[in-house]
Structure formats: structure tokens, C-alpha cells
Design a protein around this motif. Structure first.
Motif, PDB file in Angstrom:
ATOM      1  N   ASN A 214     -17.258 -37.489 -16.555  1.00  0.00           N
ATOM      2  CA  ASN A 214     -18.611 -37.818 -16.127  1.00  0.00           C
ATOM      3  C   ASN A 214     -19.581 -37.487 -17.253  1.00  0.00           C
ATOM      4  O   ASN A 214     -19.634 -36.346 -17.718  1.00  0.00           O
ATOM      5  CB  ASN A 214     -18.969 -37.021 -14.860  1.00  0.00           C
ATOM      6  N   LEU A 215     -20.366 -38.485 -17.702  1.00  0.00           N
ATOM      7  CA  LEU A 215     -21.249 -38.288 -18.851  1.00  0.00           C
ATOM      8  C   LEU A 215     -22.302 -37.218 -18.561  1.00  0.00           C
ATOM      9  O   LEU A 215     -22.653 -36.432 -19.461  1.00  0.00           O
ATOM     10  CB  LEU A 215     -21.926 -39.609 -19.232  1.00  0.00           C
ATOM     11  N   GLU A 216     -22.816 -37.143 -17.324  1.00  0.00           N
ATOM     12  CA  GLU A 216     -23.818 -36.132 -16.997  1.00  0.00           C
ATOM     13  C   GLU A 216     -23.251 -34.723 -17.147  1.00  0.00           C
ATOM     14  O   GLU A 216     -23.939 -33.802 -17.596  1.00  0.00           O
ATOM     15  CB  GLU A 216     -24.340 -36.347 -15.572  1.00  0.00           C
ATOM     16  N   GLU A 217     -22.002 -34.545 -16.778  1.00  0.00           N
ATOM     17  CA  GLU A 217     -21.363 -33.240 -16.952  1.00  0.00           C
ATOM     18  C   GLU A 217     -21.127 -32.937 -18.424  1.00  0.00           C
ATOM     19  O   GLU A 217     -21.215 -31.781 -18.850  1.00  0.00           O
ATOM     20  CB  GLU A 217     -20.046 -33.195 -16.183  1.00  0.00           C
ATOM     21  N   ILE A 218     -20.845 -33.959 -19.209  1.00  0.00           N
ATOM     22  CA  ILE A 218     -20.632 -33.768 -20.645  1.00  0.00           C
ATOM     23  C   ILE A 218     -21.931 -33.334 -21.320  1.00  0.00           C
ATOM     24  O   ILE A 218     -21.926 -32.496 -22.231  1.00  0.00           O
ATOM     25  CB  ILE A 218     -20.098 -35.063 -21.289  1.00  0.00           C
ATOM     26  N   TYR A 219     -23.069 -33.880 -20.872  1.00  0.00           N
ATOM     27  CA  TYR A 219     -24.362 -33.469 -21.432  1.00  0.00           C
ATOM     28  C   TYR A 219     -24.561 -31.955 -21.314  1.00  0.00           C
ATOM     29  O   TYR A 219     -25.134 -31.317 -22.208  1.00  0.00           O
ATOM     30  CB  TYR A 219     -25.507 -34.172 -20.697  1.00  0.00           C
ATOM     31  N   ASP A 220     -24.117 -31.381 -20.191  1.00  0.00           N
ATOM     32  CA  ASP A 220     -24.353 -29.960 -19.933  1.00  0.00           C
ATOM     33  C   ASP A 220     -23.535 -29.050 -20.840  1.00  0.00           C
ATOM     34  O   ASP A 220     -23.784 -27.833 -20.884  1.00  0.00           O
ATOM     35  CB  ASP A 220     -24.029 -29.629 -18.469  1.00  0.00           C
ATOM     36  N   GLU A 221     -22.570 -29.583 -21.562  1.00  0.00           N
ATOM     37  CA  GLU A 221     -21.748 -28.769 -22.457  1.00  0.00           C
ATOM     38  C   GLU A 221     -22.457 -28.441 -23.768  1.00  0.00           C
ATOM     39  O   GLU A 221     -22.005 -27.582 -24.519  1.00  0.00           O
ATOM     40  CB  GLU A 221     -20.429 -29.497 -22.770  1.00  0.00           C
ATOM     41  N   GLU A 222     -23.581 -29.106 -24.044  1.00  0.00           N
ATOM     42  CA  GLU A 222     -24.251 -28.933 -25.337  1.00  0.00           C
ATOM     43  C   GLU A 222     -25.201 -27.740 -25.318  1.00  0.00           C
ATOM     44  O   GLU A 222     -25.932 -27.529 -24.355  1.00  0.00           O
ATOM     45  CB  GLU A 222     -25.029 -30.204 -25.703  1.00  0.00           C
ATOM     46  N   ASN A 223     -25.189 -26.981 -26.415  1.00  0.00           N
ATOM     47  CA  ASN A 223     -26.143 -25.894 -26.596  1.00  0.00           C
ATOM     48  C   ASN A 223     -27.413 -26.423 -27.243  1.00  0.00           C
ATOM     49  O   ASN A 223     -27.356 -27.260 -28.147  1.00  0.00           O
ATOM     50  CB  ASN A 223     -25.558 -24.795 -27.492  1.00  0.00           C
ATOM     51  N   ASP A 224     -28.554 -25.907 -26.804  1.00  0.00           N
ATOM     52  CA  ASP A 224     -29.807 -26.275 -27.455  1.00  0.00           C
ATOM     53  C   ASP A 224     -29.864 -25.637 -28.838  1.00  0.00           C
ATOM     54  O   ASP A 224     -29.635 -24.428 -28.966  1.00  0.00           O
ATOM     55  CB  ASP A 224     -30.995 -25.793 -26.631  1.00  0.00           C
TER      56      ASP A 224
END
Length: 673
Positions: free
Chosen positions: A308-318
Motif C-alpha cells: 500500500n503506497l500510503e503505508e510506504i509513505y509513512d516509512e520515510e523520516n523527515d
């Protein structure tokens, strides 16, 4: 009646030509009607009238003796020949193959016509010459910024034959529309008739962009899983999927990024260099996909793989590169530069730790280090070939050269600035700009002598001291050590950035008076103000320019954005600290201030209030250097971050600068509101 074996090549070619004008189904029916059952019984499956048989028939026509010796269909015993039903079935299969072969080029032509993708070689037409056709085209991805110039340059001098001349694909107004084509070709920049075989081969291998269809995206992602991350499909979690996807997106940015800066190098336009100590970029994966117009394709590709692309987004650190409005403004400027297709670079510091990470314990907030690089940063490219030395401390030596007094900064402590590049995409833009961040490294990695004597901490002391410069965003400056580290950070950033800009300018130019025509440096607040003094030092001490010429170049190059109207919040540095850390720069600041106040007195007389307000040095128990005043005096434009802010800057904060016109040091224009 002639048997199929005895048909001449001329008749075969005529027959093929006649069939090509008819529909494939009609061609098959005509063939069945022309051949009698008895003829089909004699015809061998190996003699079916396909493309290979035509070529073989031509060879048999040239060698009649060989024909007579090799005739398997005639020599074959009657009882071994295939039956009529088998021959008919085989004939139908052959006709189906012929039909598919004819349909493929038609489908390909229709697809090319629909996507308007040009062939690699120019086609001569009766109504248009190749030169006319090229004049109507533009280099893909450049639009009005460079396509016309390249076409005109080709017309002036290109002695290659039409077959050797590259034909850029047709420029469209929207990259989103253009990348719907099955193949999207890259612009070719080198128009040299003496190209080496290596250059030609490299261009052939790199001539098209990565595919944007779902299958291509999936292939690129799994390639990074195995070859970049060294994982298998059995160890491919959401975190691994994020990194593989980020690398696949970065690959697309790098393609456009390389084309952008090759174009800038060849066209040599004026470039803007944006200097900021902070960049609040935010998470980059979604921003890049939206700007590239690829979010839907990547979403479908990942869903097909089970992610799921939305879940993949959450793996990134700011990225811990900025805090608040200053950093966010800088990040927005970078996005806007690229979207509007301005030739631009961003410069900053690659901090190991952000300002802090917030936590809640027993109902209370607490701070902890924000080590955002702990799992790596897939968006950055380490530039081991871009390393710039930076000096601190030392002393100033005076000497005479051809009757001119000169000074040189010697001794002290040296560190190295290593570059890390991050591609910055724009929305629906053909180009990609660059954010270059500097990491501090020691000039000497390891003191082997200290290590052998048992001084293990001393062996790595130089490394730790150097790396502390780029370790933390905004070190605590309430102590003398904290202030020194902060000033080190600012000069480290300014010195490395300016040297990089100058080296890029000198690749194409040798006249320093051209510098303001090719370089515009924007200072985001006063943190990069030492770039002004560093440029004067380099022009006078290293490149031996007269003071007046060096100052004219400086004052036309820099612009300054103010971020606060509180006088007490404007940045100031103790003279004693600057004398210790940057002795030559303090000399130059004193001389700028001396000449500036001389001209102030010519206009305002001995008005001590005006002189005290405009001076670069704040008098008192502890003398300080006013960095904001330095920026105003040395810049050609000054502005605030909003219209109302600019009004306050003009009418209140720097009101004493506005009504005065000086002769030796021309003051900037504070942007109109």
C-alpha cells in the motif's frame, strides 16, 4: 500448370505485393482458391510461401543445378507425403503467421502516430526538408529556455549528413502528456561531427528515459530490492519497499537532473544560487511522485506487488535540515525555481542531527536527538569528487608585490567540506534542480602516531572536532564554545559554497567583470552573510583584483532576504571571537566600514546618530559586527518575506539606509511594495 516448387521469384514477389494490398483474411481465401487439392497434396510444409522461402527461392534461381539436386518434395515417396487435410491445416497456420507479421508493423505505425514519437532517423519528404522539420521541433524537456538556440546553432554549423544529425523529439507543453508515450527520448547535447565511437555508443545506451508503465516500474523496484538493498523477495517488508521505491523514483530524477545541468552548462545562462542554513523539505517520496505525475502508476504497481503506497509513505523520516518558517520558505523557493524552470542551485549544510525529536514521558515533553540519517537517505548522492578545504584560526601576513601591499591568510586549522546532492523536482516540469549540502570532514582522518603511543582519543580528536561542525542544527550558543561552533558552521557553509560557485564560473569564463552577469547569490537571512567577506578576500588576496573592482562585482552579485524586524534579534558577532577565528575577514569588514562611513559623512555630515545607526560595528563594552548592516550595504536588492514585512523593513528597520544616496558604496534597492 506450374507447381509451387517451380514458381519463379518474380512471380512470388508479385504475388506477395498483391496480397499486401488486400486484407489478410481475403489473402488467405484467395490463396486457397488458386491452389487445387492436387497441388496442395504435392506441396510440402517446408515449402510454405513465407519470407524465408522467398529468400530461398531467390538462391535457387541463381543456382539451378543445386535446385535439381535438392528437391525433397519431389524425391519424397508418394506414401510418405502428408495428406490433404494436414497440408490444408499447415497452410492455414502459415497464413495466420503471415497475417500477424503484417499486422505488427501496422499496429506499430498507428501507435507511433498516436503518441507522436519521432523515429530516431529523419525521413526525407517531398514537401519538407530535414532542416525545415528540425526548425519546427525543440529539444525535449527544454522549451523556450534552450530549444530555439540549439536549433539555430545547428543551422549555422552542422556539416554532418542527414542520417548522422540527431532529431530531438517534439516539445509538448506538458511533461505529463509526453511521458504517456511508450518511449520518451532524452535530448542530445553534443553536436560534434568528430564524436568518438565511445560517445556514440554511450548515447545509444542512454538515449531514452526509464519507462513509466506499471511493468517497468515493478521491474525497477525489484531490481533495487536485489541489487541495491541486497534483499530477496522473502525479506521485503514495508521499510525495504520504501527504499526500493525511493531509489526507483530517484533514478528518474537523476535522468532529468543530468539533462538539466548539461543544458545549463551549454547555454550558460545566469544562475541563481540560494544560500540558506535551513531547509524544511518534508517527506520527499510523495512530493516527487506528485511532481512527476507518477503517483497513480506507482500506486498501481505497488498494489499489484501487495503493498500500500500510503503505508510506504509513512516509512520515510523527515530530513532534519531545518525548523520553522526560514527553512520552509527556502524549501518552497527550491520547488518554485524548478517548477518555473529557472536555472538554480540550493546550498546548505548536511546536519547529522536535526534540532531535536519530541517525546512525551509521564505527561511531560522531553527532547532527544533527531538522528534522521540513522537508516540512510536514499535521496542523496555522495560526491566524493567534490571536496573543498576550509581554514579557521591562523594569522594574516602582509607583503608587497609590484608596489602593492597585499595580505595572505596562513596557518590555522583546516577541515574539508564534502558535497552531497539532492535532486529537487518541479511540478510538471522537464528539469530538475539541485540542493547541495556540505558535510564537514577532517583533513587528517587518523593520527597514527598518537594511537601508537596509547593516546587513542587523541588519534581521532581532529576527526571529532571537524565532524562537530555539521553535527547539529543550531548548537546552543549561550556559551563561548557554542558561539564559536555556530560561527564555524556559518563560515564553513559560506566558504565551501562560494568556492564551488566560483569554480563553476571559471569553467566557462576568465573575465571577472562577467561574474554578476552569470551569478546571482540570494542570502536567506544573515547566516550566509560571511559569503560577502569571503568573496572580497578571494578576489583581492587570491585573484589579485583591485579593491574597487572587487567591490563592484560583490555589490552586483548579492541580494538579501530579511526574516525579522526585531533589532535585538538581528545577528551580531563579537569582534574578539571573529578576530580569533577569522582574522583576515575582520580586516576586510573594518575596511568596508571605513570606506562606507566616509561616504555617509559626505552626505549627512557629522550626524553621529546616523553614523552610529549605519555602521557595521556596534560600539559598546563589547564590540560586535552587525551582520544585517553588512548584508544591506553589500547587496543590490533587499526584501522581506511578505509585502507587509518589506514595508516594515523599508520604513522602520532600515529606514536610515533608504533616503541616503552614496557614491563609493551604492546602497541596494529595497524592493518596492
Amino acid at each position: 500448370m506450374e507447381s509451387p516448387e517451380e514458381t519463379s521469384p518474380e512471380k512470388e514477389e508479385k504475388k506477395e505485393e498483391t496480397e499486401s494490398k488486400e486484407e489478410p483474411v481475403m489473402a488467405a481465401e484467395a490463396k486457397d482458391n488458386d491452389n487445387s487439392p492436387s497441388d496442395k497434396q504435392k506441396e510440402s510444409p517446408e515449402k510454405s510461401p513465407d519470407a524465408k522461402e522467398v529468400a530461398k527461392a531467390e538462391e535457387e534461381e541463381e543456382s539451378p543445378e543445386k535446385d535439381q539436386e535438392e528437391s525433397p518434395a519431389q524425391d519424397e515417396p508418394e506414401d510418405k507425403k502428408p495428406g490433404t487435410a494436414e497440408v490444408k491445416k499447415e497452410e492455414e497456420n502459415v497464413q495466420e503467421e503471415i497475417k500477424e507479421q503484417r499486422e505488427q508493423p501496422r499496429e506499430k505505425e498507428a501507435k507511433e502516430e498516436d503518441t507522436e514519437v519521432r523515429d530516431e532517423k529523419p525521413k526525407m519528404q517531398d514537401t519538407k526538408t530535414v532542416e525545415d522539420e528540425k526548425s519546427e521541433q525543440r529539444v525535449e524537456g527544454r522549451g523556450d529556455r534552450g530549444g530555439k538556440e540549439i536549433v539555430e546553432e545547428e543551422k549555422k554549423d552542422d556539416s554532418r549528413s542527414p542520417e548522422e544529425k540527431p532529431v530531438p523529439i517534439k516539445r509538448r507543453d506538458s511533461k505529463f502528456e509526453l511521458q504517456k508515450a511508450s518511449v520518451m527520448y532524452r535530448p542530445e547535447f553534443i553536436y560534434d561531427k568528430n564524436e568518438s565511437q565511445k560517445d556514440i555508443k554511450m548515447w545509444d545506451l542512454m538515449s531514452s528515459y526509464l519507462g513509466s508503465d506499471i511493468k517497468s516500474i515493478q521491474r525497477q523496484i525489484v531490481n533495487h530490492v536485489e541489487y541495491t538493498l541486497a534483499r530477496t523477495r522473502f525479506n521485503f517488508d514495508n521499510n525495504g519497499c520504501y527504499y526500493a521505491t525511493a531509489y526507483a523514483v530517484r533514478d528518474r530524477l537523476v535522468e532529468s537532473w543530468n539533462d538539466t545541468y548539461q543544458h545549463i552548462f551549454e547555454q550558460d545562462p545566469k544562475c541563481v544560487y540560494y544560500m540558506s542554513m535551513e531547509y524544511l523539505l518534508g517527506r520527499m517520496l510523495q512530493n516527487a511522485l506528485v511532481n512527476l505525475g507518477q503517483e497513480a502508476n506507482f500506486k498501481d504497481a505497488l498494489e499489484d506487488l501487495g503493498y500500500n503506497l500510503e503505508e510506504i509513505y509513512d516509512e520515510e523520516n523527515d530530513p532534519g535540515l531545518g525548523n520553522g518558517g526560514l527553512g520552509r520558505l527556502a524549501a518552497c523557493f527550491l520547488d518554485s525555481f524548478t517548477t518555473l524552470e529557472y536555472p538554480a542551485w540550493g546550498y546548505g549544510i548536511r546536519y547529522n542531527y536535526g534540532i531535536f525529536k519530541q517525546g512525551i514521558r509521564d505527561g511531560y515533553q522531553f527532547e532527544m536527538p533527531d538522528y534522521w540519517l540513522g537508516r540512510g537517505n536514499p535521496w542523496e548522492i555522495e560526491r566524493l569528487d567534490v571536496i573543498i578545504p576550509v581554514r579557521f584560526y591562523g594569522n594574516v601576513r602582509t607583503y608587497w608585490e609590484n608596489g602593492v601591499e597585499r595580505k595572505v591568510w596562513e596557518g590555522g586549522e583546516n577541515v574539508r567540506a564534502m558535497a552531497y546532492d539532492i535532486p529537487i523536482p518541479g511540478y510538471n516540469a522537464f528539469n530538475t534542480n539541485n540542493l547541495r549540502l556540505w558535510r564537514a570532514c577532517p583533513s587528517t582522518e587518523f593520527d597514527f602516531k598518537s594511537f601508537n603511543t596509547g593516546d587513542y582519543f587523541g588519534a581521532v580528536k581532529a576527526r571529532q572536532k571537524a565532524e562537530s561542525i555539521s553535527s547539529v542544527l543550531y548548537p546552543n550558543d549561550t556559551t563561548i564554545q557554542g558561539k564559536e561552533l555556530r560561527l564555524k558552521q556559518e563560515y564553513f557553509f559560506c566558504a565551501a559554497t562560494l568556492e564551488d560557485i566560483i569554480q563553476r564560473f571559471l569553467k566557462k569564463h576568465d573575465n571577472w567583470n562577467d561574474f554578476p552577469e552569470k551569478v546571482a547569490i540570494q542570502l536567506n537571512d544573515t547566516h550566509p552573510a560571511l559569503t560577502i567577506v569571503e568573496m572580497m578576500r578571494l578576489l583581492i588576496d587570491q585573484y589579485k583584483l583591485p579593491w574597487d573592482q572587487a567591490w563592484n562585482i560583490c555589490s552586483q552579485t548579492f541580494s538579501y532576504t530579511n526574516h525579522t524586524v526585531m533589532v535585538e534579534a538581528l545577528e551580531k558577532w563579537d569582534v574578539d571571537l571573529m578576530q580569533k577565528l577569522l582574522p583576515r575577514h575582520l580586516d576586510i569588514i573594518y575596511w568596508i566600514n571605513h570606506l562606507f562611513l566616509q561616504d555617509v559623512r559626505k552626505v549627512c555630515g557629522d550626524n553621529e546618530g546616523i553614523i552610529r545607526s549605519l555602521s557595521l560595528i556596534e560600539e559598546g563594552d563589547s564590540k560586535k559586527v552587525r551582520m544585517a548592516n553588512l548584508c544591506v550595504v553589500a547587496s543590490n536588492k533587499v526584501n522581506g518575506v511578505a509585502r507587509i514585512h518589506t514595508k516594515l523593513v523599508k520604513n522602520w528597520l532600515f529606514k536610515d539606509f533608504v533616503p541616503v544616496s552614496y557614491t563609493h558604496l551604492t546602497l541596494p534597492t529595497i524592493c518596492s511594495v
